[in-house]
Design an enzyme around this catalytic site. Structure first.
Site, PDB file in Angstrom:
ATOM      1  N   GLY A  25      67.536 -12.880 -50.876  1.00  0.00           N
ATOM      2  CA  GLY A  25      68.179 -11.599 -50.599  1.00  0.00           C
ATOM      3  C   GLY A  25      69.021 -11.648 -49.331  1.00  0.00           C
ATOM      4  O   GLY A  25      69.226 -10.625 -48.683  1.00  0.00           O
ATOM      5  N   SER A  27      72.201 -12.014 -48.919  1.00  0.00           N
ATOM      6  CA  SER A  27      73.628 -11.685 -49.049  1.00  0.00           C
ATOM      7  C   SER A  27      73.936 -10.256 -48.627  1.00  0.00           C
ATOM      8  O   SER A  27      75.096  -9.834 -48.664  1.00  0.00           O
ATOM      9  CB  SER A  27      74.089 -11.895 -50.497  1.00  0.00           C
ATOM     10  OG  SER A  27      73.424 -10.993 -51.373  1.00  0.00           O
ATOM     11  N   SER A  28      72.902  -9.508 -48.206  1.00  0.00           N
ATOM     12  CA  SER A  28      73.125  -8.103 -47.864  1.00  0.00           C
ATOM     13  C   SER A  28      71.998  -7.605 -46.959  1.00  0.00           C
ATOM     14  O   SER A  28      70.913  -8.196 -46.909  1.00  0.00           O
ATOM     15  CB  SER A  28      73.176  -7.260 -49.150  1.00  0.00           C
ATOM     16  OG  SER A  28      73.408  -5.892 -48.871  1.00  0.00           O
ATOM     17  N   GLY A  29      72.247  -6.510 -46.254  1.00  0.00           N
ATOM     18  CA  GLY A  29      71.208  -5.813 -45.501  1.00  0.00           C
ATOM     19  C   GLY A  29      70.514  -6.645 -44.445  1.00  0.00           C
ATOM     20  O   GLY A  29      71.140  -7.403 -43.697  1.00  0.00           O
ATOM     21  N   ARG A  50      71.378 -12.905 -56.200  1.00  0.00           N
ATOM     22  CA  ARG A  50      71.848 -12.894 -57.590  1.00  0.00           C
ATOM     23  C   ARG A  50      73.363 -12.890 -57.717  1.00  0.00           C
ATOM     24  O   ARG A  50      73.913 -13.505 -58.626  1.00  0.00           O
ATOM     25  CB  ARG A  50      71.274 -11.681 -58.324  1.00  0.00           C
ATOM     26  CG  ARG A  50      69.832 -11.822 -58.727  1.00  0.00           C
ATOM     27  CD  ARG A  50      69.420 -10.742 -59.692  1.00  0.00           C
ATOM     28  NE  ARG A  50      69.636  -9.394 -59.166  1.00  0.00           N
ATOM     29  CZ  ARG A  50      69.406  -8.271 -59.840  1.00  0.00           C
ATOM     30  NH1 ARG A  50      68.964  -8.343 -61.079  1.00  0.00           N
ATOM     31  NH2 ARG A  50      69.603  -7.094 -59.281  1.00  0.00           N
ATOM     32  N   LYS A  54      79.022 -12.103 -53.751  1.00  0.00           N
ATOM     33  CA  LYS A  54      78.489 -11.866 -52.407  1.00  0.00           C
ATOM     34  C   LYS A  54      78.086 -13.176 -51.735  1.00  0.00           C
ATOM     35  O   LYS A  54      78.262 -13.347 -50.521  1.00  0.00           O
ATOM     36  CB  LYS A  54      77.291 -10.919 -52.479  1.00  0.00           C
ATOM     37  CG  LYS A  54      77.652  -9.476 -52.778  1.00  0.00           C
ATOM     38  CD  LYS A  54      76.419  -8.600 -52.730  1.00  0.00           C
ATOM     39  CE  LYS A  54      76.773  -7.143 -52.974  1.00  0.00           C
ATOM     40  NZ  LYS A  54      75.563  -6.255 -52.946  1.00  0.00           N
ATOM     41  N   ASP A  76      67.786 -15.419 -59.800  1.00  0.00           N
ATOM     42  CA  ASP A  76      67.016 -14.182 -59.918  1.00  0.00           C
ATOM     43  C   ASP A  76      65.600 -14.455 -59.423  1.00  0.00           C
ATOM     44  O   ASP A  76      64.867 -15.241 -60.027  1.00  0.00           O
ATOM     45  CB  ASP A  76      66.995 -13.727 -61.383  1.00  0.00           C
ATOM     46  CG  ASP A  76      66.245 -12.424 -61.584  1.00  0.00           C
ATOM     47  OD1 ASP A  76      65.708 -11.867 -60.596  1.00  0.00           O
ATOM     48  OD2 ASP A  76      66.184 -11.954 -62.737  1.00  0.00           O
ATOM     49  N   SER A 154      58.093  -6.612 -46.292  1.00  0.00           N
ATOM     50  CA  SER A 154      57.538  -5.545 -47.107  1.00  0.00           C
ATOM     51  C   SER A 154      58.290  -4.259 -46.758  1.00  0.00           C
ATOM     52  O   SER A 154      59.517  -4.220 -46.857  1.00  0.00           O
ATOM     53  CB  SER A 154      56.025  -5.416 -46.849  1.00  0.00           C
ATOM     54  OG  SER A 154      55.473  -4.338 -47.561  1.00  0.00           O
ATOM     55  N   TYR A 168      57.929   2.030 -56.003  1.00  0.00           N
ATOM     56  CA  TYR A 168      58.267   1.145 -54.892  1.00  0.00           C
ATOM     57  C   TYR A 168      57.055   0.801 -54.015  1.00  0.00           C
ATOM     58  O   TYR A 168      56.798  -0.378 -53.732  1.00  0.00           O
ATOM     59  CB  TYR A 168      59.344   1.825 -54.055  1.00  0.00           C
ATOM     60  CG  TYR A 168      59.830   1.057 -52.854  1.00  0.00           C
ATOM     61  CD1 TYR A 168      60.508  -0.139 -52.990  1.00  0.00           C
ATOM     62  CD2 TYR A 168      59.652   1.572 -51.568  1.00  0.00           C
ATOM     63  CE1 TYR A 168      60.991  -0.821 -51.881  1.00  0.00           C
ATOM     64  CE2 TYR A 168      60.123   0.899 -50.457  1.00  0.00           C
ATOM     65  CZ  TYR A 168      60.798  -0.293 -50.616  1.00  0.00           C
ATOM     66  OH  TYR A 168      61.267  -0.963 -49.518  1.00  0.00           O
ATOM     67  N   LYS A 172      55.215  -2.916 -52.615  1.00  0.00           N
ATOM     68  CA  LYS A 172      55.205  -3.320 -51.214  1.00  0.00           C
ATOM     69  C   LYS A 172      53.781  -3.419 -50.669  1.00  0.00           C
ATOM     70  O   LYS A 172      53.516  -4.220 -49.765  1.00  0.00           O
ATOM     71  CB  LYS A 172      56.046  -2.340 -50.389  1.00  0.00           C
ATOM     72  CG  LYS A 172      57.540  -2.414 -50.702  1.00  0.00           C
ATOM     73  CD  LYS A 172      58.112  -3.801 -50.430  1.00  0.00           C
ATOM     74  CE  LYS A 172      59.616  -3.854 -50.537  1.00  0.00           C
ATOM     75  NZ  LYS A 172      60.180  -5.178 -50.197  1.00  0.00           N
TER      76      LYS A 172
END
Length: 281
Positions: A25, A27-29, A50, A54, A76, A154, A168, A172
């Site tokens: 993950g 590629s962002s945030g 994915r 990006k 994925d 988390s 959600y 977590k």
């Protein structure tokens, strides 16, 4: 494993230089913010995400002078076979993974009875099993070397459940349980495990979920300002460098987490009042 430090009487920042850090993950945030910070610290950074477009953007970002380019593979995280392939490709490029950071995640808020059953399955597949698959892919090598660091991102929703997060929060909570179990099991093998529990963070994912948030969840979240992605990334790195098993970024978020742990009845009552007020309004 605690990161290497140079011998000195004064406290120095642990050395990330030359260490292979793999971020799912990324590629962002928060994940992307970690990529940037770790490149500045001299780490060899790999990213699994994915979206190929990006990933191309991440790979094209100029880093500090002399820094290694970011290695990327599209995969994925919900697919163990896909993730195993990605980790094998990245290990061939940068060598064994010294630090794994699992930042890939998804969220779809909403009232329990209105959420499609598929949201529950997808959220668990990405958030929990995506973390589990990544850990299982890198752990054999860490055990063989007797060193390594696992950092699982988390959420504050992994510390206390909230209205609107019935899909959600359980995913977590599962990540939290995995971290706590692994910390106890892997510490004798020289492997450090840290769980990270941020509140709302100003990222594209937060923007995406806003239209779906029930008013009660929005009211609860409105009591704390969203943190910046870089702010959280720096808190994560400080916590990992200090060897903390639990990292809760942000003073206000830590206060809420402490209140929920020490006085759950008081914390629950306060949350119930906010929920009741939002419904009246």
């Amino acid at each position: 494993m605690r990161l290497r430090t140079r011998p000195s009487r004064s406290r120095r920042r642990p050395d990330w230089s030359g260490r292979h850090v793999l971020i799912t993950g990324g590629s962002s945030g928060i994940g992307l913010a970690l990529v940037r910070e770790l490149r500045c610290r001299g780490a060899l950074v790999s990213v699994v995400a994915r979206d190929p477009a990006k990933l191309r953007e991440v790979a094209a970002e100029p880093g500090p002078v002399g820094s290694a380019p970011v290695a990327t593979v599209s995969a994925d995280v919900a697919s163990r076979a896909d993730l195993d392939r990605a980790v094998a490709e990245l290990t061939a490029l940068h060598g064994p993974v010294d630090t794994l950071i699992t930042s890939a995640g998804t969220v779809r808020p909403g009232y329990f009875e209105e959420l499609d059953h598929e949201f529950f399955r997808t959220t668990m597949d990405v958030n929990y099993f995506g973390t589990l698959h990544a850990v299982r892919a890198v752990l054999p090598g860490m055990l063989a070397r007797g060193s390594g660091t696992l950092v699982c991102i988390s959420s504050a929703a992994g510390l206390y459940g909230l209205v609107g997060y019935s899909a959600y929060a359980p995913s977590k909570f599962a990540v939290r349980g995995l971290c706590e179990s692994l910390r106890m099991e892997l510490r004798p093998h020289g492997i450090q495990v840290s769980g990270v529990y941020p509140g709302d963070v100003d990222t594209p994912q937060l923007a995406m979920e806003q239209p779906y948030k029930p008013k009660e969840l929005a009211a609860l979240g409105g009591t704390l300002r969203p943190a910046g992605a870089r702010e959280v990334a720096l808190a994560v790195l400080r916590g990992v460098e200090a060897g903390r098993p639990t990292i809760v970024p942000g003073a206000a978020n830590r206060a809420v987490a402490l209140l929920a742990r020490l006085t759950p009845l008081l914390a629950g009552g306060y949350a119930d009042r906010i929920v009741a007020r939002s419904r009246r309004d």
